[in-house]
Write an enzyme that holds these catalytic residues in place. Structure first.
Site, short mmCIF file in Angstrom:
data_model
loop_
_atom_site.label_atom_id
_atom_site.label_comp_id
_atom_site.label_asym_id
_atom_site.label_seq_id
_atom_site.Cartn_x
_atom_site.Cartn_y
_atom_site.Cartn_z
N CYS A 70 6.93 -0.47 5.90
CA CYS A 70 6.95 0.81 6.62
C CYS A 70 8.25 0.93 7.42
CB CYS A 70 5.70 0.88 7.50
SG CYS A 70 5.81 2.02 8.90
N CYS A 117 7.99 1.75 11.10
CA CYS A 117 7.48 0.60 11.84
C CYS A 117 8.62 -0.35 12.21
CB CYS A 117 6.45 -0.18 11.02
SG CYS A 117 4.98 0.76 10.61
#
Ligand code: ZN
Length: 145
Positions: free
Chosen positions: A69, A72
């Site tokens: 991600c 993230c």
């Protein structure tokens, strides 16, 4: 108001009772001697999460994330910087939802990054999407105010 907190050692998972006036004095684990706070988030698995919820008394901010991600990974340094501000009043932790899929399912994590704040095992708030250090700190402090 409580006169002490139960702080779970990030290194050996021992529950340490720390008087409030000592919380900011870099307390060490009574068992392994390592610092109970490093100013950095702690990577936790489901067992460590459950222990924090069951035995720890500090509020816990969890960053649910995954390696694949991009947002993230962008948020990681911001979350780490927020830990330096929020600890030791709050424990900052990271849960890799790929490794801990059952835990992510338990909390119905739909999108990442998602951060959630827990106290005494109860979820008090959650927020999804990329946040910077200032927003993370404001968010946590507004819930705990
Ligand atoms: Zn320890």
């Amino acid at each position: 108001m409580a006169e002490s907190e139960i702080v779970i050692c990030p290194a050996c998972a021992t529950a340490n009772r720390v008087p409030l006036e000592r919380l900011r004095e870099t307390p060490l684990c009574g068992k392994c001697g390592k610092p109970l706070f490093s100013g950095k988030p702690v990577a936790i698995d489901t067992g460590a999460f459950d222990r924090l919820m069951r035995l720890g008394t500090l509020p816990v901010v969890v960053d649910f994330w995954a390696e694949w991600c991009g947002p993230c990974r962008m948020m990681a340094p911001q979350f780490e910087a927020a830990a330096a501000v929020l600890e030791p009043a709050v424990r900052m932790a990271k849960v890799d939802i790929e490794a801990e899929q059952a835990l992510a399912a338990r909390y119905a994590i739909q999108s990442i990054p998602t951060i959630a704040l827990f106290k005494g095992g109860r979820e008090l708030g959650r927020q999804s999407g990329l946040m910077d250090r200032a927003a993370l700190v404001r968010w946590a402090q507004s819930i705990l105010a």
